[in-house]
Design an enzyme around this catalytic site. Structure first.
Site, mmCIF file in Angstrom:
data_model
loop_
_atom_site.group_PDB
_atom_site.id
_atom_site.type_symbol
_atom_site.label_atom_id
_atom_site.label_comp_id
_atom_site.label_asym_id
_atom_site.label_seq_id
_atom_site.Cartn_x
_atom_site.Cartn_y
_atom_site.Cartn_z
ATOM 1 N N ARG A 44 0.830 -1.212 0.000
ATOM 2 C CA ARG A 44 0.000 0.000 0.000
ATOM 3 C C ARG A 44 0.861 1.257 0.000
ATOM 4 O O ARG A 44 0.351 2.367 -0.027
ATOM 5 C CB ARG A 44 -0.938 -0.003 1.207
ATOM 6 C CG ARG A 44 -2.037 -1.027 1.038
ATOM 7 C CD ARG A 44 -3.107 -0.902 2.068
ATOM 8 N NE ARG A 44 -4.184 -1.838 1.789
ATOM 9 C CZ ARG A 44 -5.114 -2.176 2.660
ATOM 10 N NH1 ARG A 44 -5.116 -1.655 3.862
ATOM 11 N NH2 ARG A 44 -6.056 -3.044 2.330
ATOM 12 N N GLU A 103 -2.061 -8.980 -4.926
ATOM 13 C CA GLU A 103 -3.440 -9.467 -5.117
ATOM 14 C C GLU A 103 -3.447 -10.960 -5.471
ATOM 15 O O GLU A 103 -4.287 -11.707 -4.999
ATOM 16 C CB GLU A 103 -4.152 -8.666 -6.212
ATOM 17 C CG GLU A 103 -4.416 -7.214 -5.854
ATOM 18 C CD GLU A 103 -5.292 -7.052 -4.627
ATOM 19 O OE1 GLU A 103 -5.993 -7.998 -4.233
ATOM 20 O OE2 GLU A 103 -5.265 -5.955 -4.034
ATOM 21 N N GLN A 146 -6.789 -16.600 -1.479
ATOM 22 C CA GLN A 146 -6.709 -17.891 -0.754
ATOM 23 C C GLN A 146 -5.550 -17.968 0.253
ATOM 24 O O GLN A 146 -5.184 -19.046 0.673
ATOM 25 C CB GLN A 146 -6.559 -19.092 -1.702
ATOM 26 C CG GLN A 146 -7.312 -19.002 -2.976
ATOM 27 C CD GLN A 146 -8.737 -19.482 -2.848
ATOM 28 O OE1 GLN A 146 -9.124 -19.975 -1.801
ATOM 29 N NE2 GLN A 146 -9.513 -19.314 -3.885
ATOM 30 N N THR A 147 -4.918 -16.858 0.581
ATOM 31 C CA THR A 147 -3.772 -16.903 1.507
ATOM 32 C C THR A 147 -3.933 -15.838 2.587
ATOM 33 O O THR A 147 -4.366 -14.722 2.297
ATOM 34 C CB THR A 147 -2.464 -16.627 0.727
ATOM 35 O OG1 THR A 147 -2.368 -17.579 -0.328
ATOM 36 C CG2 THR A 147 -1.237 -16.749 1.606
ATOM 37 N N TYR A 203 -11.936 -9.357 -10.337
ATOM 38 C CA TYR A 203 -11.477 -8.863 -9.036
ATOM 39 C C TYR A 203 -10.077 -8.244 -9.150
ATOM 40 O O TYR A 203 -9.842 -7.103 -8.743
ATOM 41 C CB TYR A 203 -11.473 -9.987 -7.986
ATOM 42 C CG TYR A 203 -10.690 -9.564 -6.781
ATOM 43 C CD1 TYR A 203 -11.263 -8.684 -5.860
ATOM 44 C CD2 TYR A 203 -9.359 -9.937 -6.618
ATOM 45 C CE1 TYR A 203 -10.522 -8.213 -4.797
ATOM 46 C CE2 TYR A 203 -8.610 -9.465 -5.560
ATOM 47 C CZ TYR A 203 -9.197 -8.611 -4.646
ATOM 48 O OH TYR A 203 -8.462 -8.113 -3.616
ATOM 49 N N ASP A 260 -14.936 -9.205 -3.706
ATOM 50 C CA ASP A 260 -14.351 -10.461 -3.241
ATOM 51 C C ASP A 260 -15.208 -10.995 -2.090
ATOM 52 O O ASP A 260 -16.291 -10.462 -1.830
ATOM 53 C CB ASP A 260 -12.882 -10.260 -2.812
ATOM 54 C CG ASP A 260 -12.755 -9.472 -1.513
ATOM 55 O OD1 ASP A 260 -13.763 -8.853 -1.083
ATOM 56 O OD2 ASP A 260 -11.666 -9.479 -0.915
ATOM 57 N N CYS A 291 -16.470 -6.864 9.914
ATOM 58 C CA CYS A 291 -17.627 -7.697 9.568
ATOM 59 C C CYS A 291 -17.106 -9.080 9.171
ATOM 60 O O CYS A 291 -17.208 -9.513 8.028
ATOM 61 C CB CYS A 291 -18.389 -7.033 8.425
ATOM 62 S SG CYS A 291 -20.026 -7.735 8.169
ATOM 63 N N CYS A 320 -19.447 -1.463 15.518
ATOM 64 C CA CYS A 320 -19.492 -1.201 14.071
ATOM 65 C C CYS A 320 -20.137 0.159 13.783
ATOM 66 O O CYS A 320 -21.251 0.428 14.233
ATOM 67 C CB CYS A 320 -20.284 -2.307 13.372
ATOM 68 S SG CYS A 320 -20.504 -1.980 11.621
ATOM 69 N N CYS A 371 -27.533 -1.088 9.490
ATOM 70 C CA CYS A 371 -27.302 -2.437 8.929
ATOM 71 C C CYS A 371 -28.583 -3.274 9.096
ATOM 72 O O CYS A 371 -29.046 -3.517 10.211
ATOM 73 C CB CYS A 371 -26.136 -3.085 9.653
ATOM 74 S SG CYS A 371 -25.898 -4.812 9.190
ATOM 75 N N THR A 428 -8.859 -27.851 -2.289
ATOM 76 C CA THR A 428 -10.189 -27.244 -2.337
ATOM 77 C C THR A 428 -11.285 -28.261 -2.654
ATOM 78 O O THR A 428 -12.307 -28.296 -2.005
ATOM 79 C CB THR A 428 -10.233 -26.110 -3.389
ATOM 80 O OG1 THR A 428 -9.070 -25.343 -3.229
ATOM 81 C CG2 THR A 428 -11.456 -25.236 -3.207
HETATM 82 S S1 SF4 Z 1 -23.458 -4.305 12.073
HETATM 83 FE FE1 SF4 Z 1 -23.717 -5.182 10.023
HETATM 84 S S2 SF4 Z 1 -22.017 -4.341 8.841
HETATM 85 FE FE2 SF4 Z 1 -21.534 -4.011 10.983
HETATM 86 S S3 SF4 Z 1 -20.268 -5.776 11.567
HETATM 87 FE FE3 SF4 Z 1 -22.412 -6.260 12.087
HETATM 88 S S4 SF4 Z 1 -23.193 -7.319 10.291
HETATM 89 FE FE4 SF4 Z 1 -21.322 -6.306 9.652
#
Ligand code: SF4
Length: 334
Positions: free
Chosen positions: A21, A33, A38-39, A114, A132, A186, A196, A202, A285
């Site tokens: 970054r 990327e 998968q890692t 992606y 993703d 999340c 959050c 949400c 897999t």
């Molecule tokens: S409130 Fe919703 S967006 Fe936030 S962590 Fe929980 S499920 Fe994920």
């Protein structure tokens, strides 16, 4: 504040500090990327650093042999990624430089939606949304969307939604923000809803259906396979061969399997070889591998198919091995 603004604010405080970054070099970003698919980040970072040290530019990577690239990739699994990486590096050199748009990036081997969106947005500031596993999870929960993420309909729906949410002036930060948010806040199990910044709006949180989302339609069928490997040591050398195309571990090196021995040799090894391990389980897999492992010091030179070579044990480091073979060989004292 809208969804994107909240995410960007969260990212400023909580975004992960990662070496790729610090640059907008498309080669460094692309490499990260591909490695990180998968890692885990911690494992992937050390591979990225080693690749960048060994091949600092795309031209260096293109000039490497496939064996060298597979060897450097050893332990990461999904070896088609390494082969595609190598082929794509050669494509970039032939093109005279990295393609600079989402559409052109997709012409490179192994670069799908992606990866193209990640490189286009981060290296070239193109407003292309990444989708993703993290993005599927965050969006499906936040908007409480039941469409299976692995269906054609789901892929289109989530891609369109992700694109509509992307702030065109900050595509790189936003893409990194939503992926980090999925990885850190999340999370698949036990998301941190209590801390959050999106929890007030949400829908899955409000409806208490976080654990039901995202929805997946297909169950991956796993095929069971059984391998019997022999570590054959004769006059200080061991036998290995390179796997061909059309199956797992293409281009990697492995020990002889019992079924590859000629019938005359077959009868001999059964009486002379010493069993070391039985039923070692190794998960891929779509496959469950079960391996038996034998040590054999034949009295006469054993007949093996012509593609086998005999090498000194200490030279094994020059050959890329599947993780399973690496694990089995570690059991044999040098
Ligand atoms: S409130 Fe919703 S967006 Fe936030 S962590 Fe929980 S499920 Fe994920």
């Amino acid at each position: 504040m809208d969804f994107a603004a909240i995410l960007l604010q969260w990212f400023k405080k909580n975004g992960r500090s990662l070496p790729w970054r610090e640059t907008n070099d498309p080669y460094a970003i692309w490499l990260s990327e591909v490695i990180l698919q998968q890692t885990r980040i911690t494992q992937g970072t050390s591979y990225w650093e080693r690749f960048m040290a060994q091949w600092p530019t795309v031209n260096d990577l293109a000039a490497a042999t496939e064996d060298e690239v597979l060897k450097a990739w050893q332990g990461l699994g999904y070896y088609s990624r390494a082969r595609n990486l190598h082929t794509a590096a050669q494509q970039v050199v032939e093109l005279g430089g990295f393609p600079q748009t989402f559409k052109d990036l997709k012409t490179l081997k192994g670069v799908g939606d992606y990866t193209a969106a990640a490189i286009a947005s981060i290296a070239f500031s193109e407003p292309a949304a990444v989708v993703d596993g993290n993005v599927y999870r965050v969006l499906s929960r936040y908007y409480s969307i039941d469409t299976p993420v692995d269906s054609t309909k789901g892929k289109k729906e989530f891609q369109a939604l992700a694109q509509s949410l992307l702030p065109t002036n900050e595509p790189a930060d936003y893409n990194e923000a939503i992926m980090d948010f999925g990885a850190v806040q999340c999370t698949p199990t036990s998301p941190r809803c209590n801390t959050c910044p999106l929890c007030e709006t949400c829908i899955a949180f409000r409806e208490q259906r976080i654990n039901e989302l995202p929805v997946k339609s297909k169950k991956v069928k796993q095929r069971k396979r059984h391998f019997t490997y022999l570590y054959i040591e004769y006059e200080g050398k061991i036998a290995i061969h390179q796997r061909g195309a059309g199956d797992i571990w293409q281009g990697l090196w492995e020990l002889p399997q019992a079924e590859q021995l000629t019938s005359a040799t077959d009868n001999v090894w059964k009486t002379e070889a010493q069993p070391l391990q039985k039923g070692v389980k190794h998960l891929l897999t779509h496959q469950i591998l079960l391996a038996d492992f034998y040590l054999w010091h034949p009295k006469v030179h054993p007949q093996l198919p012509s593609d086998f070579i005999w090498i000194k044990r200490q030279n094994l480091d020059n050959y890329a091995l599947p993780r399973l073979i690496e694990i089995l060989i570690k059991e044999i004292p040098t």
